[in-house]
Design a protein around this motif. Structure first.
Motif, PDB file in Angstrom:
ATOM      1  N   ALA A 109      -8.231   5.473  12.994  1.00 57.40           N
ATOM      2  CA  ALA A 109      -9.589   5.299  12.479  1.00 57.40           C
ATOM      3  C   ALA A 109      -9.959   3.824  12.369  1.00 57.40           C
ATOM      4  N   SER A 153       0.836  -1.211   0.000  1.00 60.71           N
ATOM      5  CA  SER A 153       0.000   0.000   0.000  1.00 60.71           C
ATOM      6  C   SER A 153       0.863   1.250   0.000  1.00 60.71           C
ATOM      7  N   THR A 181      -4.855   7.017   9.981  1.00 58.13           N
ATOM      8  CA  THR A 181      -5.463   5.834   9.359  1.00 58.13           C
ATOM      9  C   THR A 181      -5.553   4.692  10.367  1.00 58.13           C
ATOM     10  N   ALA A 190      -6.261   1.169   6.034  1.00 52.62           N
ATOM     11  CA  ALA A 190      -7.410   1.428   5.165  1.00 52.62           C
ATOM     12  C   ALA A 190      -7.519   0.338   4.104  1.00 52.62           C
ATOM     13  N   VAL A 191      -6.397   0.011   3.473  1.00 50.13           N
ATOM     14  CA  VAL A 191      -6.403  -1.041   2.453  1.00 50.13           C
ATOM     15  C   VAL A 191      -6.795  -2.381   3.094  1.00 50.13           C
ATOM     16  N   THR A 199      -8.616  -2.797   5.654  1.00 43.59           N
ATOM     17  CA  THR A 199     -10.051  -2.728   5.956  1.00 43.59           C
ATOM     18  C   THR A 199     -10.858  -3.227   4.761  1.00 43.59           C
ATOM     19  N   GLY A 200     -10.485  -2.759   3.576  1.00 42.13           N
ATOM     20  CA  GLY A 200     -11.180  -3.211   2.367  1.00 42.13           C
ATOM     21  C   GLY A 200     -11.024  -4.710   2.171  1.00 42.13           C
ATOM     22  N   VAL A 201      -9.803  -5.200   2.330  1.00 38.88           N
ATOM     23  CA  VAL A 201      -9.543  -6.639   2.139  1.00 38.88           C
ATOM     24  C   VAL A 201     -10.344  -7.453   3.158  1.00 38.88           C
ATOM     25  N   ALA A 258       0.706   5.773   4.099  1.00 41.71           N
ATOM     26  CA  ALA A 258      -0.218   6.006   5.221  1.00 41.71           C
ATOM     27  C   ALA A 258      -1.424   5.081   5.201  1.00 41.71           C
ATOM     28  N   SER A 259      -1.494   4.153   4.241  1.00 38.50           N
ATOM     29  CA  SER A 259      -2.783   3.508   3.957  1.00 38.50           C
ATOM     30  C   SER A 259      -2.947   2.065   4.394  1.00 38.50           C
TER      31      SER A 259
END
Lengths: 390, 301
Positions: B117, B73, B114, B80-81, B83-85, B76-77
């Motif tokens: 959150a 990724s 990130t 977040a990435v 989370t999608g997976v 900073a992600s």
């Protein structure tokens, strides 16, 4: 088709949801959601929608909204989100990542002026700044075109010959917050129109790979050239998607661009989004007076339809470009592309007009004045700042 | 090829961290990744690795030093990435763990929002920070994980500020499980990864990760360095459940902190006695012992 009186944002939310739902028998769908004016109603709509197999995940930033879409997409899901202005700017790193990962994410850009100074009104500079991010870009002039283009976007993006994400842009407020009667697609038809989303390079335990790792210059160059090759196939794939659209929905959307009255026109004006609608009325008025005026609305900006545009302008003597954006130190971004498409033509004058920046109201009167100005010009000058009424 | 060679090649290929990866000698990641693999007992995870040494580990396309699927990724992600997976995997009935493997730059600094959150949403993720207290991949600049007084390429006179208390920050999110990991305490390490695996929701593991290049230390001393960090009390081994229940796993012994710092040239501007290092350790244990006494993970019998 269900006809309804809805805002542009409602139309976009409804269509995204239907497209997501259409993947329920495959890997499902996902939206990474973060609000910003004037797109917030889209993610609110998606957050309320009860997907059979999908989720809208509220995150802490646009950067993470696209991060979630990337993660869902590498896990094989149909993924989408919406943003505007500084939200797109903040999301930019992951927008590039999504393009370079070859993930068919769809992003609704509700065009808004980039700040500071803060201004919530329409200006295409936010999405045009993303032109080099390996995304397709379409600009929708109306609510119906927005709906239709979102449907086309999933179909093209997910096509195995393309596998690139798509931005579908609409004007902030002028489209997003006004209501028009729209044919909203019924789920059954969307199910028929969109094949299941298949991402060939999705993460797999059986065949573990590292997606997005390191490459040497040679592999990087191959990667970029493959993206260019995919971009070059968009016109053909779009054509097929439109043919299929007509079969399923009984309506034929515009293609890469629409050229109107250009056959005999000496003066041709170019504009996208809602400016194109106003321009159409002005052109009709001028033609009633017997003037040979035409217009081109480039709906597709990436890949840029250079050959089609050059063909549409083959008989033109004067071309006026209405740019609701500004690239400081150069001029309008559409103008740059159009001038490049006409290189080698010494018989045509291409004049750029920076107009309606920051949401200024581009009225028919403003466009009449631009046409009058263009018709008196003997040669093109630097982009002209055409101020509109306060 | 003989059957033995084929079997050996398969083992090498199936390992989470494959031979031929690009890790430096003495890197804490080499131990951490292998122990994590061992702790998962054959179960393969999906991993998300942001920009950091951990993605360089994979080597250059088309090869990969990882035997599991990896999404590399942006910096900073990772959460977040991931989370999608994790959400899409769950919708599809795939319960394999999804692990973020990140450095301290991606955790304490650029990825903080990130991470916060994803923890607040209590995403079903295991987040492991291999903390080498430095931007190792870019040549050894300070991060907010760099301890006070340490010399880096951007703090040549020694860092003026202290290190963030990442465990307290994550405990403040009331996540189900947070724990520290040592590459010198194998049983403790394996047990904590297994506890994380058996817990659902957001799990945070913080591993002090030796970096001979950045720490200016000897590669063959990496494990002993971490042992002295733990035993001197500088890097406590503990767990926090639901952000409010504490368990200390190792009490410090009489190992002086000089054992730890005198073997790293990044500490040349610091001496154990002359600075607040011993005072820091004392204060840290005062806090930890207080929390573990007031809010114990294990009820007294």
């Amino acid at each position: 088709m269900a006809r309804a009186l809805v805002t542009g944002n409602h139309a976009a939310g409804h269509t995204l949801a239907a497209c997501g739902e259409a993947n329920r028998e495959a890997r499902g769908c996902c939206c990474g959601a973060y609000p910003i004016t004037p797109q917030s109603e889209i993610i609110e709509f998606l957050r309320d929608y009860e997907f059979t197999k999908g989720r809208t995940i509220p995150v802490e930033s646009e950067h993470s909204a696209m991060g979630v879409c990337i993660g869902a997409s590498v896990a094989g899901a149909r993924s989408f989100t919406a943003s505007s202005s500084n939200g797109l700017a903040y999301m930019t790193e992951n927008i590039f990542a999504a393009g370079f990962y070859r993930l068919p994410i769809v992003l609704i850009a509700v065009n808004r002026t980039l700040g500071p100074p803060w201004n919530i009104w329409v200006d295409q500079g936010d999405s045009l700044a993303l032109r080099d991010a390996a995304w397709l870009q379409f600009y929708a002039e109306s609510h119906q075109e927005l709906v239709d283009t979102i449907l086309l976007a999933f179909r093209i993006s997910e096509d195995e010959r393309i596998l690139l994400p798509t931005i579908v842009a609409q004007d902030g407020f002028v489209t997003s917050h006004t209501q028009m009667v729209v044919d909203l697609p019924e789920q059954e038809l969307v199910d028929r129109y969109l094949p299941h989303c298949h991402i060939p390079h999705r993460l797999s335990l059986e065949h573990p790979t590292t997606i997005g790792g390191l490459t040497w210059p040679r592999e990087t160059e191959h990667h970029r050239r493959e993206i260019q090759t995919a971009m070059e196939q968009v016109p053909a794939v779009l054509g097929e998607a439109i043919d299929e659209f007509e079969k399923v929905f009984g309506r034929r959307p515009h293609g890469m661009l629409s050229a109107e009255h250009t056959e005999d026109a000496e003066t041709v004006l170019i504009a996208c989004n809602t400016m194109a609608r106003t321009l159409r009325n002005v052109v009709a008025e001028r033609r009633e007076r017997g003037e040979r005026v035409g217009m081109v609305k480039p709906k597709m900006f990436r890949p840029f339809p250079r050959a089609e545009l050059a063909a549409a302008l083959s008989g033109a003597k004067r071309v006026g470009v209405l740019d609701r954006n500004h690239s400081p130190g150069s001029g309008g971004i559409f103008w740059q592309e159009i001038a490049a498409s006409l290189q080698g033509r010494s018989d045509v004058l291409v004049q750029d007009y920076l107009v309606g920046l920051g949401g200024g109201d581009v009225t028919p009167q403003v466009i009449h004045e631009i046409i009058d100005d263009l018709n008196t010009r003997k040669e093109a000058v630097e982009p002209i700042w055409k101020e509109v009424a306060a | 090829m003989t059957a033995d060679v084929v079997a050996t090649e398969k083992l090498r290929c199936d390992a989470l961290l494959r031979p031929g990866n690009t890790n430096c000698a003495g890197c804490g990641m080499s131990i951490g990744l292998q122990w994590m693999d061992h702790a998962l007992e054959g179960e393969k995870p999906y991993m998300v690795i942001p920009a950091c040494c951990g993605i360089v580990t994979a080597g250059a396309f088309p090869t990969s030093g990882y035997g599991v699927p990896i999404a590399a990724s942006t910096f900073a992600s990772a959460p977040a990435v991931a989370t999608g997976v994790a959400n899409i995997n769950e919708l599809n009935g795939d319960t394999s763990p999804v692990i973020c493997w990140t450095g301290d730059g991606g955790t304490y600094d650029i990825g903080m929002a990130t991470l916060s959150a994803a923890a607040e949403r209590n995403e079903d993720l295991i987040y492991i920070c291999y903390d080498n207290e430095i931007y190792g991949n870019t040549g050894g600049q300070r991060s907010s994980a760099t301890p006070e007084g340490v010399v880096t390429s951007t703090t040549k006179q020694g860092k003026g500020e202290g290190k963030k208390d990442m465990m307290a920050i994550m405990a403040g999110h009331r996540i189900p499980y947070a724990a520290t990991l040592s590459v010198a305490h194998r049983e403790d390490f394996l047990r904590k990864v297994r506890t994380a695996r058996q817990t659902s929701g957001f799990r945070f593991l913080l591993m002090l990760s030796p970096c001979p290049t950045g720490w200016k230390s000897e590669p063959d001393e990496s494990v002993e360095l971490i042992r002295s960090a733990v035993c001197s009390g500088l890097f406590p081994l503990y767990e926090v459940f639901d952000g409010v229940r504490y368990r200390i796993n190792e009490q410090p012994d009489d190992t002086p902190v000089s054992e730890y710092i005198s073997h790293q040239r990044r500490y040349t501007k610091v001496s154990a006695e002359a600075t607040s290092l011993e005072a820091f350790i004392k204060q840290q244990w005062h806090y930890l012992n207080g929390m573990a006494t007031a809010f114990p993970a294990d009820k007294a019998t």
